[in-house]
Design a protein around this motif. Structure first.
Motif, PDB file in Angstrom:
ATOM      1  N   LEU B  96       0.823  -1.201   0.000  1.00 54.05           N
ATOM      2  CA  LEU B  96       0.000   0.000   0.000  1.00 54.05           C
ATOM      3  C   LEU B  96       0.861   1.256   0.000  1.00 54.05           C
ATOM      4  O   LEU B  96       0.377   2.347  -0.244  1.00 54.05           O
ATOM      5  CB  LEU B  96      -0.872   0.059   1.257  1.00 54.05           C
ATOM      6  N   SER B 159      -9.089  -9.215   3.327  1.00 54.25           N
ATOM      7  CA  SER B 159      -8.929  -7.940   4.050  1.00 54.25           C
ATOM      8  C   SER B 159      -7.951  -6.996   3.378  1.00 54.25           C
ATOM      9  O   SER B 159      -8.214  -5.811   3.253  1.00 54.25           O
ATOM     10  CB  SER B 159      -8.449  -8.157   5.478  1.00 54.25           C
ATOM     11  N   ARG B 160      -6.822  -7.501   2.952  1.00 54.67           N
ATOM     12  CA  ARG B 160      -5.814  -6.600   2.400  1.00 54.67           C
ATOM     13  C   ARG B 160      -6.266  -5.979   1.079  1.00 54.67           C
ATOM     14  O   ARG B 160      -6.148  -4.780   0.886  1.00 54.67           O
ATOM     15  CB  ARG B 160      -4.493  -7.349   2.207  1.00 54.67           C
ATOM     16  N   ARG B 162      -9.310  -5.652   0.194  1.00 53.46           N
ATOM     17  CA  ARG B 162     -10.432  -4.775   0.530  1.00 53.46           C
ATOM     18  C   ARG B 162      -9.885  -3.423   1.003  1.00 53.46           C
ATOM     19  O   ARG B 162     -10.413  -2.368   0.630  1.00 53.46           O
ATOM     20  CB  ARG B 162     -11.282  -5.445   1.610  1.00 53.46           C
ATOM     21  N   ALA B 163      -8.837  -3.457   1.815  1.00 57.40           N
ATOM     22  CA  ALA B 163      -8.205  -2.206   2.264  1.00 57.40           C
ATOM     23  C   ALA B 163      -7.729  -1.390   1.065  1.00 57.40           C
ATOM     24  O   ALA B 163      -7.975  -0.185   0.973  1.00 57.40           O
ATOM     25  CB  ALA B 163      -7.033  -2.515   3.195  1.00 57.40           C
TER      26      ALA B 163
ATOM     27  N   LEU D  96      -1.694   5.974   6.289  1.00 56.19           N
ATOM     28  CA  LEU D  96      -1.563   4.513   6.285  1.00 56.19           C
ATOM     29  C   LEU D  96      -0.097   4.094   6.246  1.00 56.19           C
ATOM     30  O   LEU D  96       0.236   2.952   6.474  1.00 56.19           O
ATOM     31  CB  LEU D  96      -2.234   3.912   5.045  1.00 56.19           C
ATOM     32  N   ASP D 100       1.607   0.563   7.522  1.00 60.13           N
ATOM     33  CA  ASP D 100       1.916  -0.466   6.558  1.00 60.13           C
ATOM     34  C   ASP D 100       3.391  -0.816   6.520  1.00 60.13           C
ATOM     35  O   ASP D 100       3.758  -1.942   6.227  1.00 60.13           O
ATOM     36  CB  ASP D 100       1.513   0.010   5.168  1.00 60.13           C
ATOM     37  N   ARG D 162     -12.293   2.909   6.373  1.00 59.47           N
ATOM     38  CA  ARG D 162     -12.605   1.510   6.048  1.00 59.47           C
ATOM     39  C   ARG D 162     -11.330   0.804   5.552  1.00 59.47           C
ATOM     40  O   ARG D 162     -11.055  -0.335   5.938  1.00 59.47           O
ATOM     41  CB  ARG D 162     -13.712   1.472   5.000  1.00 59.47           C
ATOM     42  N   ALA D 163     -10.573   1.497   4.715  1.00 49.70           N
ATOM     43  CA  ALA D 163      -9.296   0.937   4.244  1.00 49.70           C
ATOM     44  C   ALA D 163      -8.387   0.628   5.429  1.00 49.70           C
ATOM     45  O   ALA D 163      -7.793  -0.451   5.516  1.00 49.70           O
ATOM     46  CB  ALA D 163      -8.612   1.919   3.287  1.00 49.70           C
ATOM     47  N   ILE D 164      -8.301   1.574   6.353  1.00 46.91           N
ATOM     48  CA  ILE D 164      -7.465   1.363   7.539  1.00 46.91           C
ATOM     49  C   ILE D 164      -7.950   0.149   8.329  1.00 46.91           C
ATOM     50  O   ILE D 164      -7.159  -0.703   8.744  1.00 46.91           O
ATOM     51  CB  ILE D 164      -7.469   2.630   8.428  1.00 46.91           C
ATOM     52  N   TYR D 166      -9.705  -2.487   7.373  1.00 49.21           N
ATOM     53  CA  TYR D 166      -9.456  -3.780   6.728  1.00 49.21           C
ATOM     54  C   TYR D 166      -7.973  -4.115   6.713  1.00 49.21           C
ATOM     55  O   TYR D 166      -7.580  -5.274   6.787  1.00 49.21           O
ATOM     56  CB  TYR D 166     -10.062  -3.810   5.314  1.00 49.21           C
ATOM     57  N   LEU D 167      -7.143  -3.087   6.644  1.00 50.23           N
ATOM     58  CA  LEU D 167      -5.705  -3.338   6.738  1.00 50.23           C
ATOM     59  C   LEU D 167      -5.369  -3.880   8.129  1.00 50.23           C
ATOM     60  O   LEU D 167      -4.578  -4.823   8.274  1.00 50.23           O
ATOM     61  CB  LEU D 167      -4.936  -2.048   6.462  1.00 50.23           C
ATOM     62  N   GLU D 169      -7.403  -5.550   9.977  1.00 50.81           N
ATOM     63  CA  GLU D 169      -7.884  -6.926   9.990  1.00 50.81           C
ATOM     64  C   GLU D 169      -6.859  -7.849   9.325  1.00 50.81           C
ATOM     65  O   GLU D 169      -6.538  -8.927   9.836  1.00 50.81           O
ATOM     66  CB  GLU D 169      -9.231  -7.046   9.271  1.00 50.81           C
ATOM     67  N   SER D 170      -6.313  -7.403   8.212  1.00 55.73           N
ATOM     68  CA  SER D 170      -5.360  -8.253   7.488  1.00 55.73           C
ATOM     69  C   SER D 170      -4.098  -8.516   8.310  1.00 55.73           C
ATOM     70  O   SER D 170      -3.415  -9.502   8.107  1.00 55.73           O
ATOM     71  CB  SER D 170      -4.987  -7.611   6.144  1.00 55.73           C
TER      72      SER D 170
END
Lengths: 303, 303, 303, 303
Positions: B96, B159-160, B162-163, D96, D100, D162-164, D166-167, D169-170
């Motif tokens: 990302l 998840s990734r 989706r992020a 992010l 990341d 939302r991106a954050i 799901y990241l 979550e991943s």
């Protein structure tokens, strides 16, 4: 051919206004923005010229090609690429980021950090005189000399490259004297060439490393293959990918305004056009090359 | 040729132990590490096979090639590359960082962020059925289907991606429904192919977009040229540059173990070898391709 | 108090095994890992000591506090913070990333890039002799000298700091002679202090810049306020936030094993413990300070 | 005191023009830029007000303080900080990058990624109703409600968060349902408060977690100490360090225009001023706080 070349020159000239000459050192800022010269040398021995093909200018980053070739000849593939990568960096040419963060090795030999590392290897094994002789032979131009004014101007504005070199030393990539390495690096960047010298160098590479007339072997074919591939993927800084798609000819640029292009097995093209786009590549030269690529079918992936 | 192919298979097999099958989703982890199949389709209509060329496996990232081709056909160059770059990223395939930091656009359409953006465009203009039909045609394989097990396994571990997709939405790159886009993306990744399907796709690209037998035009020649160039500079993730130097054949890899190779104007090569190296590329496939490149003279920049 | 101090020493000693002495220069690697000394000087004139409080060691990064104080006194807040930030960097102490990428200014004066920039200002206005005199006064220790062995060892291993300094020059942050600046920087890092000298410095800062006995004003109160705040937010490299939460005493560490702590309006604490944790902070010193903070109620945000 | 407060209001108002109200969601853009209200609650029970102290506005990021306090109460220090750091990030609030790149954990609980991770823990153990009740008690304001318009406006513009999520979550940081977590996060951000509510919350924290009138313990003293330290080092996004130096009062800002300030052991200060500076902090509120800090001697490191 000459007609297409003249038209390419015209297409290039139309872009000059959109660019600017390099200004990071005073000496480069003196270049005449309106200059544009294109030169084509074919394997069959034909030579075509248009525009300012006699003007001498400093080779700058295109010397990275010559240095890489020499390092591969002298030190071998394993040694050179043990500490230098082969990946396009996706960053600007003088970036420290990638060097510092992702890995302990410069991304490739076409960005400053990689070329300075290559020069570090060279400093240990060859003199500048040997490099100069090598450059003259590859470019088929015995009149290449160091441009003293450019050399001193660069040496006085070397903080960023000096930072890169000392960072490389701190990571064990450069093991020789850093200041000697930097001096050789700047000497190579200050070589005075013409569009014709670059067309000559391009033709030698296109011809697999053999002198097009004498047939003498100047470079090992493996070295030539490696160099051409790296020029194709990394030669236009962070615009290399887009250039490959649009123009499709392996090309290395220099902020002095030069472009060295290799049409594999066919021809070398040399261009001088000091008006640069935002990525540091000759803006008119690029337009001219695109025209040539389209009208002569030179794209690597043309169907 | 068949002999060289058999030897390439042998060279590849010797590398299998050094790699691992993908394990980020359970379904991929079930692959048999020892499988290896290579298939060559030439423009002249010859077909050579060796090893496990009948085994079906999920196409994964190689679908990025098909999606890019369709997006270029349907939306045009300008639209696609307005929000997606063409530069190799120098970062790992699912990063990302570059997306977030340097620019508001994904670096290129061969990394996840770029391919998800491409799929965003596709979601607006085509159905999955159309995409499936398109894939079958390009691969000359009417039996391609979604691998349901892989599809559901991926949807549960998304998840990734989706992020990445929501980040693209936040930057205005994806304007369609994100979940629909992700579903189409995963469907395309889950297509079940064989080494033969990939050889077929490779041949269509090598042949400028025309069906090698019927002569029917399947893709615009400009689209094919763009796709091949991007595969060459960006097809092997952050190992693309090194692969270009060593092997020199435009190749796109997938974590399912597939390799799609295009020898321009000559042949398509399809490989299945699920044991992957650290960059996510088939380790045996890579060794086999290197052997083929050297012994058949397939390097783009061979002298 | 002496009892609590002895116990803190014990708590500290229990951690020594988990750390390592600095090894990036040979001279530092010679330190005796098992040394630990703690010294407390209170505003009321009491002095408590335990362990190896007489051992001299190089002040290293704690000199950044003295240099910042002098720069603020001599050049003023505006000048110093025009080109240096006040933000914790979230990165390791010798990182180039943040400097290169996010901004043209070092993040804060407690990391190497910021302290080298501060030293650049100092190089223009004071001599090393003045700095030495200043250090002796602030530490209430007239015997502070340069440790020659450390000085030369550092000068021989300076590539990374040299890279930082030239990068700062390239960005216009350093305008004086880079090598002179680096020499002064290393001289300051090589000052030989004891735990007592650091307790003295801590007390002067705790006392708002006034000599605790003579009442003489050594530093402007605004300078002292700024310095203490920056020590609190940035003093322990990328462990500053966690240290603030756990211990809550403004503290600056050095890789020589020193810790300088300021308990505002109350006391100065000096520690020597060369066994370092992974972030480069004294591992025993940290444990001892945590014990003192809890048992003497020294946390800035204690209720 | 009232006089100083009125003057602080005046100082603040003079800055309003230089800022802008938040515009990333339509509902916030409706705020009246010229509003400014300041409220001081002292431990002794005095209450001072000036300007628009009755206006309700969404608490936004200040809710991160309440969520962190609840998470520490319910899950404990170890659990919360196993996957979330305590370091200032040096990056903008919604970045992010750091998440990341450098580590698998958000830098601290005051940036979006950290607060979303905290909310992930909360989602597993408490309902929104419990959180609302908790917020009302800590702010001593029983009228706090969700601002529906803001809530829905945020839910419709949630791509980046939302991106954050799901990241996270991943990376295994969020293990609960991501959408439920995001809903709770947005509900907390949408709580409608006044400058008075924030002064109330500030006083409870200044008072070590005890209700200033009833003496009832609302928060564990350790939790309060941790929260106050983190507010001090991380409360003003990437302007936290500079704010600590200039103003020196632990303060958390929200893009709704709120500022929550804690003068340890003395008072709580609540401010509403929706005109924001470039880092997303109330521009008038900041100026007013600086005035109060200087004229009431509230800087943490005042001599």
């Amino acid at each position: 051919m000459q007609e297409i070349l003249e038209q390419a020159l015209k297409e290039g000239r139309a872009q000059i206004e959109k660019g600017e000459v390099a200004s990071y050192i005073p000496e480069l800022a003196k270049a005449d923005k309106n200059h544009l010269g294109i030169c084509i040398f074919t394997k069959e021995g034909e030579r075509f010229e248009a525009g300012d093909t006699q003007t001498r200018f400093s080779i700058q980053s295109i010397s990275k090609v010559i240095s890489l070739a020499m390092a591969l000849e002298k030190c071998g593939f394993e040694r050179v690429f043990e500490k230098i990568g082969m990946e396009p960096s996706g960053d600007a040419f003088n970036s420290l980021i990638k060097l510092d963060m992702v890995s302990d090795a410069p991304y490739n030999p076409m960005i400053n950090s990689g070329a300075i590392a290559v020069t570090g290897f060279l400093t240990e094994v060859v003199s500048f005189e040997t490099m100069l002789e090598f450059a003259r032979k590859l470019c088929m131009d015995p009149q290449i000399e160091v441009n003293r004014a450019v050399f001193y101007s660069e040496m006085e504005n070397l903080s960023r490259n000096r930072a890169i070199a000392y960072l490389l030393e701190s990571k064990g990539v450069i093991k020789t004297n850093v200041e000697s390495c930097l001096e050789l690096y700047v000497q190579m960047c200050s070589l005075n060439v013409t569009a014709k010298s670059l067309a000559g160098l391009g033709l030698v590479l296109a011809n697999g490393g053999m002198h097009p007339e004498s047939g003498a072997r100047l470079l090992d074919p493996d070295v030539v293959r490696i160099v051409k591939t790296i020029i194709f993927t990394c030669g236009m800084y962070d615009g290399s990918g887009e250039f490959a798609v649009s123009v499709g000819i392996p090309t290395k640029s220099g902020v002095g305004g030069g472009l060295l292009s290799v049409v594999n097995k066919k021809m070398g093209i040399g261009i001088y056009g000091p008006s640069l786009d935002k990525k540091g590549n000759s803006i008119a030269g690029r337009a001219a090359l695109k025209y040539l690529s389209e009208h002569l079918g030179l794209h690597m992936f043309a169907s």
